[in-house]
Design an enzyme around this catalytic site. Structure first.
Site, PDB file in Angstrom:
ATOM      1  CE  LYS A  77      -3.811  -2.424   2.198  1.00 34.34           C
ATOM      2  NZ  LYS A  77      -4.290  -2.996   3.477  1.00 34.34           N
ATOM      3  CD  GLN A 122      -2.967  -4.883   7.023  1.00 38.18           C
ATOM      4  OE1 GLN A 122      -2.994  -3.891   6.312  1.00 38.18           O
ATOM      5  NE2 GLN A 122      -3.560  -6.008   6.680  1.00 38.18           N
ATOM      6  CG  ASP A 145      -9.419   0.067   5.421  1.00 39.56           C
ATOM      7  OD1 ASP A 145      -9.116  -0.080   4.226  1.00 39.56           O
ATOM      8  OD2 ASP A 145      -8.699  -0.303   6.359  1.00 39.56           O
TER       9      ASP A 145
END
Ligand code: NAP
Length: 306
Positions: A77, A122, A145
């Site tokens: 990412k 994460q 997200d």
């Protein structure tokens, strides 16, 4: 596309691929390749162009523990952000220091930092830490997200002017739109009901006026349910569960699953023989995966610019 409302406010256009690119077929078949890598490259170009003269979007990725797969995801990412000139920082908290309090304090600091546009926690978290309350601490605007109850709630209400849309299903919508595949009045079957893929996918289909069916592990006659789909989205996490006999001839098939096959290669939830019956399908790799990262990049830019 209603879900594009905030993206449009930030200046993003729905990507459109050329008629020539639409001719790409899976070898030996008449099935169009839904090339997510290509659409992702169009999105990257938009990110670079739109960034000129604006605040630099910045992602903070919080990586707790030593899970090797998580380390790979976070670093890829970071690379995608660097590729479009956006900033990203990884805060690594070793397992020995990973506590709920430490994670909450890290999120509080990133929430308070005006240079940070997006925060990514994460998962999974180590040491048995419950991710729910930790994720919930992320400020709604920085939840790039789109996992927070507030963002999922806005999606459920169809209020897209303020919602952050979950990256993977948002990427599926961008892929379908880029290829000009209409959803209105079509029957969309989503196999999988997870909070990060299946449920938001179904809500997005609904927002685009599809008639949506959500299937899951307790669905009876899965094959028959899938065979009714004009658009079939497989988000199951079971290698090759969707075979040719699950697919109506001419259907569009989106394969969200990612697996490492016995041969070491990446593969999806859908078997290759589906190319023989589908009119269009997203490959694995090179389909939904690259778009998930694109949408994370775009969501971070939207957070910075709107
Ligand atoms: P998940 O949380 O494990 O959810 C899987 C869903 O599939 C569940 O709703 C489950 O039903 C359903 N399911 C399991 N077995 C089934 C069966 N035999 N028949 C019908 N439904 C079944 O997984 P996820 O996070 O949604 O991810 C799904 C897949 O997408 C995984 O392979 C993951 O790696 C991949 N993924 C890819 C991307 C990307 O960027 N391409 C992003 C995210 C995820 P129940 O609810 O009844 O258990």
């Amino acid at each position: 596309m209603k879900c594009w409302q905030r993206a449009a406010a930030a200046g993003f256009q729905i990507p459109k691929i050329s008629d020539e690119a639409k001719q790409e077929k899976f070898p030996g078949t008449n099935c169009t390749v839904l090339n997510g890598k290509l659409v992702a490259s169009l999105m990257a170009t938009q990110c670079k162009t739109l960034a000129a003269g604006r605040k630099q979007p910045k992602l903070v990725a919080i990586l707790a523990g030593e899970d090797p797969a998580s380390k790979v995801y976070v670093s890829s990412k970071g690379k995608s952000f660097a590729d479009v000139g956006f900033a990203s920082e990884t805060i690594h908290i070793p397992s020995s220091e990973a506590t709920a309090e430490k994670l909450l304090a890290t999120i509080d600091a990133a929430n308070a930092d005006a240079s940070v546009s997006g925060i990514l926690l994460q998962l999974p978290l180590p040491n048995g830490i419950d991710a729910g309350p930790i994720t919930a601490r992320i400020a709604q605007k920085k939840d790039v997200d789109g996992f927070l109850a507030s963002n999922m709630g806005l999606l459920a209400l169809g209020e897209f002017s303020n919602a952050t849309v979950a990256c993977t299903p948002f990427g599926v919508m961008a892929l379908l739109a880029a290829y000009g595949i209409p959803l209105a009045s079509k029957k969309m079957v989503v196999v999988g009901r997870s909070n990060i893929v299946g449920k938001p996918m179904a809500l997005l289909g609904l927002s685009a006026d599809a008639t949506v069916v959500i299937a899951h592990s307790r669905t009876a006659n899965l094959k028959e349910v899938c065979r009714e789909a004009d658009i079939l989205v497989a988000a199951v996490g079971k290698l090759g569960i969707i075979t040719k006999d699950f697919v109506k001839p001419g259907a569009v098939v989106i394969d969200v699953g990612i697996h490492r096959g016995a041969d070491g290669k990446l593969a999806g939830d859908v078997t290759r023989d589906v190319y023989d019956v589908a009119s269009a399908m997203s490959p694995v790799p090179g389909g939904v995966g690259p778009l998930t990262i694109s949408m994370l990049t775009m969501n971070t830019a939207i957070a910075a610019w709107t």
